[in-house]
Design a protein around this motif. Structure first.
Motif, PDB file in Angstrom:
ATOM      1  N   ALA A 290       0.822  -1.212   0.000  1.00  0.00           N
ATOM      2  CA  ALA A 290       0.000   0.000   0.000  1.00  0.00           C
ATOM      3  C   ALA A 290       0.858   1.264   0.000  1.00  0.00           C
ATOM      4  O   ALA A 290       0.544   2.236  -0.685  1.00  0.00           O
ATOM      5  CB  ALA A 290      -0.936  -0.009   1.211  1.00  0.00           C
ATOM      6  N   ALA A 291       1.941   1.251   0.766  1.00  0.00           N
ATOM      7  CA  ALA A 291       2.794   2.442   0.852  1.00  0.00           C
ATOM      8  C   ALA A 291       3.440   2.767  -0.490  1.00  0.00           C
ATOM      9  O   ALA A 291       3.632   3.932  -0.833  1.00  0.00           O
ATOM     10  CB  ALA A 291       3.864   2.248   1.921  1.00  0.00           C
ATOM     11  N   TYR A 292       3.798   1.737  -1.252  1.00  0.00           N
ATOM     12  CA  TYR A 292       4.391   1.942  -2.577  1.00  0.00           C
ATOM     13  C   TYR A 292       3.460   2.780  -3.453  1.00  0.00           C
ATOM     14  O   TYR A 292       3.890   3.733  -4.121  1.00  0.00           O
ATOM     15  CB  TYR A 292       4.654   0.576  -3.211  1.00  0.00           C
ATOM     16  CG  TYR A 292       5.094   0.603  -4.657  1.00  0.00           C
ATOM     17  CD1 TYR A 292       6.331   1.122  -5.018  1.00  0.00           C
ATOM     18  CD2 TYR A 292       4.268   0.088  -5.657  1.00  0.00           C
ATOM     19  CE1 TYR A 292       6.739   1.125  -6.347  1.00  0.00           C
ATOM     20  CE2 TYR A 292       4.663   0.090  -6.980  1.00  0.00           C
ATOM     21  CZ  TYR A 292       5.898   0.612  -7.326  1.00  0.00           C
ATOM     22  OH  TYR A 292       6.299   0.620  -8.633  1.00  0.00           O
ATOM     23  N   VAL A 293       2.189   2.466  -3.418  1.00  0.00           N
ATOM     24  CA  VAL A 293       1.211   3.242  -4.188  1.00  0.00           C
ATOM     25  C   VAL A 293       1.032   4.625  -3.577  1.00  0.00           C
ATOM     26  O   VAL A 293       1.073   5.649  -4.278  1.00  0.00           O
ATOM     27  CB  VAL A 293      -0.146   2.499  -4.245  1.00  0.00           C
ATOM     28  CG1 VAL A 293      -1.203   3.371  -4.933  1.00  0.00           C
ATOM     29  CG2 VAL A 293       0.002   1.168  -4.967  1.00  0.00           C
ATOM     30  N   ASN A 294       0.851   4.682  -2.256  1.00  0.00           N
ATOM     31  CA  ASN A 294       0.609   5.961  -1.588  1.00  0.00           C
ATOM     32  C   ASN A 294       1.759   6.937  -1.783  1.00  0.00           C
ATOM     33  O   ASN A 294       1.550   8.142  -2.018  1.00  0.00           O
ATOM     34  CB  ASN A 294       0.382   5.744  -0.089  1.00  0.00           C
ATOM     35  CG  ASN A 294      -0.898   4.991   0.208  1.00  0.00           C
ATOM     36  OD1 ASN A 294      -1.799   4.940  -0.627  1.00  0.00           O
ATOM     37  ND2 ASN A 294      -0.988   4.412   1.394  1.00  0.00           N
ATOM     38  N   MET A 295       2.997   6.446  -1.683  1.00  0.00           N
ATOM     39  CA  MET A 295       4.158   7.322  -1.834  1.00  0.00           C
ATOM     40  C   MET A 295       4.297   7.808  -3.276  1.00  0.00           C
ATOM     41  O   MET A 295       4.607   8.971  -3.519  1.00  0.00           O
ATOM     42  CB  MET A 295       5.429   6.613  -1.376  1.00  0.00           C
ATOM     43  CG  MET A 295       5.490   6.412   0.122  1.00  0.00           C
ATOM     44  SD  MET A 295       7.090   5.792   0.705  1.00  0.00           S
ATOM     45  CE  MET A 295       7.088   4.135   0.030  1.00  0.00           C
ATOM     46  N   GLY A 296       4.063   6.909  -4.235  1.00  0.00           N
ATOM     47  CA  GLY A 296       4.147   7.312  -5.634  1.00  0.00           C
ATOM     48  C   GLY A 296       3.107   8.347  -5.993  1.00  0.00           C
ATOM     49  O   GLY A 296       3.412   9.366  -6.626  1.00  0.00           O
ATOM     50  N   VAL A 297       1.872   8.098  -5.583  1.00  0.00           N
ATOM     51  CA  VAL A 297       0.791   9.040  -5.863  1.00  0.00           C
ATOM     52  C   VAL A 297       1.031  10.367  -5.149  1.00  0.00           C
ATOM     53  O   VAL A 297       0.839  11.452  -5.715  1.00  0.00           O
ATOM     54  CB  VAL A 297      -0.569   8.427  -5.455  1.00  0.00           C
ATOM     55  CG1 VAL A 297      -1.670   9.477  -5.469  1.00  0.00           C
ATOM     56  CG2 VAL A 297      -0.919   7.273  -6.385  1.00  0.00           C
ATOM     57  N   GLY A 298       1.490  10.291  -3.892  1.00  0.00           N
ATOM     58  CA  GLY A 298       1.775  11.519  -3.146  1.00  0.00           C
ATOM     59  C   GLY A 298       2.877  12.331  -3.792  1.00  0.00           C
ATOM     60  O   GLY A 298       2.771  13.562  -3.922  1.00  0.00           O
ATOM     61  N   ALA A 299       3.945  11.662  -4.215  1.00  0.00           N
ATOM     62  CA  ALA A 299       5.058  12.358  -4.871  1.00  0.00           C
ATOM     63  C   ALA A 299       4.611  12.979  -6.189  1.00  0.00           C
ATOM     64  O   ALA A 299       4.976  14.122  -6.516  1.00  0.00           O
ATOM     65  CB  ALA A 299       6.213  11.390  -5.101  1.00  0.00           C
ATOM     66  N   ALA A 300       3.811  12.239  -6.963  1.00  0.00           N
ATOM     67  CA  ALA A 300       3.315  12.759  -8.242  1.00  0.00           C
ATOM     68  C   ALA A 300       2.403  13.965  -8.032  1.00  0.00           C
ATOM     69  O   ALA A 300       2.522  14.984  -8.732  1.00  0.00           O
ATOM     70  CB  ALA A 300       2.573  11.654  -8.996  1.00  0.00           C
TER      71      ALA A 300
END
Length: 314
Positions: A290-300
Motif C-alpha cells: 500500500a505504501a508503494y502506491v501511496n508514496m508514488g501518488v503523493g510524490a506525483a
C-alpha cells in the motif's frame, strides 16, 4: 498534443506505481535505476533538463540541481527529505516536497515488528528451532503489558506507534517539542533524558537534522534503563553505531532493532553482523504494497501541485 515535447521528469529509482505514472502521463518520465549513483543522476539531469525530480534512492544536492536549469520541484517518494539539500534548493527557488504520511502505517507496523521480535526473541528462537533445539524450559520472553514505551517524535508514524503501545496495555510517554497535540492516553515528557530513564522500550520516529545527528551516543545510552529495548525506523544518523554496539554487547540494552543505518547500504562486513541481540532490516519499513502506491501518488501529486502553481504565477 502531437508534436509538442513533453516536459522531462527524472525518477531516482527504477519504477513508480502505475497509479503515479498515470498522473504523470503528460511528462517524459526517465528512470535512473535502483541504487543509482550520483554520477548517473547528474548525467541524466544534464541530458534531460527535468522540470521535476522524484527521489526514491540516493541524494540530490546542488550539483544535480545546477545541471537542470528547468528544475522547479524535487519531490520525495516518502517523508524523509534529509537526502535533499534543502538550503541549496531554496537558494535556487526549487520547491522541496515530501509525501507526508504516505508510508506512516507501514513504518509504524515495521517498528512494532521489530519491538515484538526483540521482546519475544523471534529470530533467535526460530534459529534455535531450525538447529534442533527446544528451549521451552530455559527461555523467557519480555511481556510488554504494563511496561513503558517511549516515543521520540509524534508525527503520524510516532502517533500510530503510540496507539499500538496503548492497545497492548503499555504506559506510553513521548517527547516532541514541535508536536501541536498529544494523542489521548500518551503522557508528554519535558526532555529526552527523562524519556530514556523511564522507558522499557524506546522507539525513534523523528527526522534527522544537524542538531540531533548522533543524539544516541555513549552518554545518552548510559541514561537508558538497564535491559531496555531500542528500535530505530527513522534515520541511521540518529545513532552513534559503535556506542550502540557497545551497549548491546555489554548488556546495557536487552536488544535493539534497526531499519536504518549511518551508511546505506550497510557496509559489509560490519560489527552489527556479529551481535546476536540486534535485529536488522534493510530500510524497508516504509516499503509495503500500500505504501508503494501511496508514496508514488503523493510524490506525483506534489509535482503537479508545484508546477500548476508555477504556471499560475507566471
Amino acid at each position: 498534443m502531437s508534436g509538442v515535447k513533453k516536459p522531462a521528469l527524472l525518477v531516482t529509482g527504477n519504477d513508480l506505481a502505475p497509479q503515479a505514472l498515470e498522473l504523470l502521463k503528460d511528462f517524459e518520465v526517465t528512470f535512473a535505476g535502483k541504487q543509482c549513483s550520483e554520477g548517473t543522476v547528474l548525467a541524466l539531469a544534464r541530458e534531460k533538463d527535468p522540470v521535476a525530480i522524484i527521489v526514491r534512492y540516493g541524494k540530490v544536492g546542488a550539483t544535480i540541481m545546477d545541471a537542470a536549469p528547468s528544475l522547479k520541484v524535487i519531490s520525495k517518494h516518502g517523508s524523509g527529505i534529509d537526502v535533499i539539500d534543502q538550503k541549496a534548493a531554496a537558494e535556487r527557488g526549487i520547491a522541496v516536497k515530501a509525501a507526508v504520511g504516505a508510508n506512516a502505517a507501514a513504518v509504524a507496523e515495521h517498528a512494532w515488528a521489530l519491538i515484538l521480535a526483540c521482546a519475544k526473541a523471534v529470530p533467535h528462537l526460530n534459529d534455535r528451532m531450525r538447529a534442533g533445539h527446544w528451549d521451552k524450559s530455559t527461555h523467557k520472553s519480555i511481556e510488554l503489558n504494563g511496561r513503558t514505551l517511549g516515543i521520540v517524535g509524534l508525527g503520524e508514524i510516532g502517533r500510530r506507534a503510540a496507539a499500538t503501545g496503548l492497545a497492548l496495555g503499555m504506559n506510553v510517554i513521548a517527547f516532541d517539542p514541535y508536536a501541536k497535540a498529544v494523542p489521548a492516553g500518551v503522557t508528554p515528557v519535558d526532555n529526552l533524558p527523562q524519556l530514556y530513564r523511564e522507558s522499557d522500550v524506546v522507539s525513534l520516529h523523528c527526522p534527522l537534522t544537524e542538531e540531533n545527528r548522533g543524539m544516541l551516543d555513549r552518554e545518552t545510552l548510559a541514561q537508558f534503563k538497564d535491559g531496555a529495548i531500542l528500535v530505530n525506523t527513522a534515520r541511521g544518523g540518529l545513532i552513534d553505531e559503535p556506542a550502540l554496539a557497545e551497549a548491546l554487547t555489554n548488556g546495557k540494552l536487552y536488544a535493539a532493532g534497526l531499519d536504518s543505518f549511518a551508511v546505506e547500504p550497510m557496509t559489509v562486513p560490519h560489527p552489527f553482523q556479529q551481535i546476536p541481540n540486534l535485529i536488522l532490516s534493510p530500510h524497508i519499513g516504509g516499503v509495503s504494497d500500500a505504501a508503494y502506491v501511496n508514496m508514488g501518488v503523493g510524490a506525483a501529486n506534489n509535482v503537479l501541485a508545484v508546477l500548476q502553481d508555477s504556471v499560475a504565477s507566471v
